[in-house]
Design an enzyme around this catalytic site. Structure first.
Site, PDB file in Angstrom:
ATOM      1  N   ASP A 367       0.871  -1.163   0.000  1.00 14.34           N
ATOM      2  CA  ASP A 367       0.000   0.000   0.000  1.00 14.34           C
ATOM      3  C   ASP A 367       0.922   1.231   0.000  1.00 14.34           C
ATOM      4  O   ASP A 367       2.107   1.105   0.315  1.00 14.34           O
ATOM      5  CB  ASP A 367      -0.870  -0.064   1.262  1.00 14.34           C
ATOM      6  CG  ASP A 367      -1.589   1.231   1.530  1.00 14.34           C
ATOM      7  OD1 ASP A 367      -2.247   1.735   0.612  1.00 14.34           O
ATOM      8  OD2 ASP A 367      -1.487   1.737   2.667  1.00 14.34           O
ATOM      9  N   ASP A 561      -1.842  -0.713   6.015  1.00 16.15           N
ATOM     10  CA  ASP A 561      -2.058  -0.230   7.384  1.00 16.15           C
ATOM     11  C   ASP A 561      -3.464   0.283   7.645  1.00 16.15           C
ATOM     12  O   ASP A 561      -3.855   0.409   8.796  1.00 16.15           O
ATOM     13  CB  ASP A 561      -1.065   0.891   7.713  1.00 16.15           C
ATOM     14  CG  ASP A 561      -1.408   2.172   6.991  1.00 16.15           C
ATOM     15  OD1 ASP A 561      -1.267   3.252   7.576  1.00 16.15           O
ATOM     16  OD2 ASP A 561      -1.826   2.111   5.812  1.00 16.15           O
ATOM     17  N   ASP A 565      -7.421  -1.618   3.978  1.00 18.54           N
ATOM     18  CA  ASP A 565      -6.442  -2.623   3.535  1.00 18.54           C
ATOM     19  C   ASP A 565      -6.756  -4.007   4.093  1.00 18.54           C
ATOM     20  O   ASP A 565      -6.201  -5.003   3.637  1.00 18.54           O
ATOM     21  CB  ASP A 565      -5.021  -2.227   3.984  1.00 18.54           C
ATOM     22  CG  ASP A 565      -4.517  -0.988   3.266  1.00 18.54           C
ATOM     23  OD1 ASP A 565      -4.891  -0.805   2.101  1.00 18.54           O
ATOM     24  OD2 ASP A 565      -3.769  -0.208   3.880  1.00 18.54           O
TER      25      ASP A 565
END
Length: 664
Positions: A367, A561, A565
């Site tokens: 991410d 995080d 996600d």
């Protein structure tokens, strides 16, 4: 962290910004060992060396004279002197093995290492090989001691996490401080933490500045400075000033409580290699027993001159040599060492099975916001339109974002700096993947992505904007945009380079940011591929594609995080979460939690997994090879019971010592 999306537009269509993007012993051995050795540990499970060593001293005080004066004792009346020394030594050293073997037989679990040792040693006593019988039990007990020491050492780094569990909280009640259990403190209460005390609950500093020791949570030894308005976590240790903290989470929901739960649950998830050894021992042991039986019975029947006593002795030697102790002890210990070694470095692995999976990872997916970047945003540009000025536009954005805890929203509120009357903000609505809509002074205001402007059919003059952009409009009239900056984490580039050096084939970034930002960051970091402008559900689709192209034996790891996600973390072969500032949902879903929030820890986790697997397979190959050699020597009468002891306990000890290397 909210499941919503803000804008960084790069094109007039679909431009948006995602706000941000078990160890165990083999079954029988574990049960037996733990049950019979509880008395040698204190209440916390800590190894008590005094309780372990005293019985060994007593056994040796009987065994050593017996070996030295064996001939004289043997020549006493009916060898009574020999029995008086060796039988007590045998019972002292082997009682737990005999008891466990008996209990398992009653439960229908006959063929295990305790059964092999019991039959072999009782048989040795029957043919008057008392020193050898006691030697097997004594050296097995010494092996168990070394195993306990190794497990205790491996557990210490994990136990350090449990020790930071706070004992009390200083709660402020009517101007006075009162010590109470952390479990009784409520959200919104004010607690005071003095220098040297543990922070008992997660919260926000409302008064004071200090430095905190985060080593128990993150593995980092350098203290971190904290000041007014910053979030601190339960388990940190206040080093300097007095801190007043407003509690934001109940104790059961705090970081340290979740870490304790993660560590305790890690035991339930065993690696495939551990499962293989458990299954292997289940089939291996009866084969050994019946082979030994054949060695004892058949040669005297078919070989002229062969005596029963000679071949029974060889069969007993074969039983001792064949004990799978080295495998059933050292292999789980190797994995436990890997989990403990990772915890020591601020990487929490929820089970040894994930160490195995990490070895096969050939695609690592990140991410962006909060993972590769700091996730600490700052307003760098305000561009008003249609009659608004900069202060007005910033105030409007602050009001719309006032109910959001997202870093982008917080950066706008920080830049504004003024107080906001909640009564002015009504009908607040988060539009997942687009942004926010609310009524401000009876006017409909929106803040979010370029995609949101298109969804609401709001005319605007520029979709080709670089950076993290929050667009604003009031009553369907475009009011302007605010540019937010985010910075790369210090070790982000180092993390990508380390993965490539380790042979990871692909590094990928998934982000809700626009193409321009994604391209720029991918280029800066040397990432192989990226996908931009993704909604949370589109990230799952992206990881599905990567899983299908990873190859038959390749695995995909995802590191994120945010709450959005969590589905991707769950779908990946190995899901990792940034545990320092990451969302609870991501941390709970993840297989591995990185407490330092450092992307470079991903490569370190893979390195630990590879070292663990190497050591485990070294133990498997070494133990089986040595046993195969000595089994051959035993059948042909070359190996005695003493060589059998080495092949059993000696191999176990060497394997245990090798397994502890993974901690270093």
């Amino acid at each position: 962290m909210k499941q919503k999306v803000h804008s960084e537009s790069s094109g007039c269509s679909n431009c948006e910004h995602d706000h941000h993007e078990n160890h165990n012993h083999a079954h029988n051995h574990d049960e037996n060992h733990n049950h019979d050795h509880d008395h040698n540990h204190d209440g916390s499970g800590e190894l008590n060396l005094k309780n372990e060593i005293l019985p060994l001293v007593a056994i040796l005080s009987l065994y050593a004279p017996g070996v030295i004066f064996e001939n004289q004792l043997h020549n006493t009346f009916y060898s009574i002197g020999e029995y008086l020394l060796f039988i007590p030594a045998y019972l002292l050293s082997g009682w737990s093995v005999l008891k466990t073997a008996g209990r398992n037989i009653l439960k229908g679990r006959v063929f295990d290492e305790t059964f092999l040792m019991t039959v072999a040693t009782l048989g040795a006593i029957a043919i008057h090989k008392l020193p050898e019988a006691v030697g097997v039990m004594l050296f097995y007990k010494i092996g168990e001691l070394f195993q306990d020491i190794a497990v205790s050492r491996s557990r210490s780094s994990i136990k350090a996490l449990l020790e930071v569990r706070p004992d009390y909280a200083n709660i402020q009640i009517e101007g006075e401080l009162k010590k109470v259990p952390p479990e009784t403190v409520n959200i919104g209460d004010i607690i005071v933490v003095k220098p040297g005390e543990k922070i008992p609950l997660d919260g926000e500093i409302i008064d004071g500045n200090s430095q905190v020791d985060t080593s128990a949570l993150t593995g980092e030894s350098v203290p971190r400075s904290v000041r007014l308005g910053e979030t601190v976590l339960a388990g940190m240790i206040n080093k300097m000033g007095v801190l007043s903290i407003k509690v934001t989470k109940l104790f059961d929901d705090s970081s340290i409580a979740k870490i304790v739960d993660l560590v305790q649950n890690a035991k339930s998830k065993k690696a495939e290699t551990e499962k293989f050894i458990t299954k292997f021992a289940r089939y291996y042991t009866p084969i050994v027993v019946f082979t030994s039986l054949a060695v004892a019975i058949l040669p005297p029947l078919f070989i002229s001159g062969a005596t029963s006593s000679e071949w029974v002795y060889r069969a007993l030697i074969l039983l001792v040599i064949s004990c799978p102790c080295g495998l059933v002890i050292s292999i789980p210990l190797g994995y436990f060492g890997g989990v403990g070694g990772a915890a020591k470095r601020g990487i929490l692995v929820k089970g040894s099975t994930f160490l195995d999976t990490l070895n096969a990872v050939n695609t690592v997916v990140f991410d962006k916001t909060g993972t590769l970047t700091q996730g600490v945003f700052k307003v760098v540009e305000i561009v008003p339109k249609n009659g608004y000025n900069e202060p007005e536009l910033l105030q409007l954005a602050a009001k719309v974002e006032s109910h959001s805890n997202h870093p982008i929203a917080q950066s706008i509120l920080k830049a504004y700096g003024g107080k906001i009357d909640d009564s002015e903000v009504r009908d607040y609505e988060e539009i997942a993947g687009y942004g926010i809509k609310a009524k401000i002074e009876n006017r409909v205001a929106i803040a979010g992505s370029d995609r949101l402007l298109h969804r609401e059919n709001i005319a605007h003059d520029n979709c080709q904007l670089e950076g993290t952009v929050v667009h604003l409009a009031v009553d369907n009239i475009y009011a302007g945009y605010i540019v937010i900056a985010d910075e790369l984490k210090e070790d982000a580039r180092q993390a990508i380079q380390a993965l490539k050096r380790m042979g990871v084939e692909r590094t990928v970034m998934l982000t809700g940011d626009n193409q321009a930002i994604a391209s720029q960051i991918a280029q800066q970091l040397g990432i192989d591929a990226y996908e931009a402008e993704l909604l949370p559900e589109e990230k799952v689709n992206a990881i599905e594609k990567l899983l299908s192209t990873a190859g038959k034996h390749g695995k995909v790891a995802f590191i994120g995080d945010g709450i959005n996600d969590a589905p991707v973390i769950a779908r990946a072969d190995v899901g990792m979460a940034m545990g320092g500032l990451g969302s609870d949902a991501a941390i709970e879903t993840a297989d591995i939690v990185i407490m330092t929030d450092a992307p470079s820890k991903v490569a370190e986790a893979i390195q630990i997994a590879r070292k663990t697997r190497t050591i485990v397979w070294q133990n498997i190959i070494f133990a089986l090879a040595i046993k195969a050699v000595f089994i051959g020597l035993g059948i042909f009468g070359i190996a005695t019971m003493w060589e059998a002891v080495f092949a059993d306990v000696g191999v176990a000890l060497l394997a245990i010592f090798n397994a502890t290397r993974v901690m270093k």
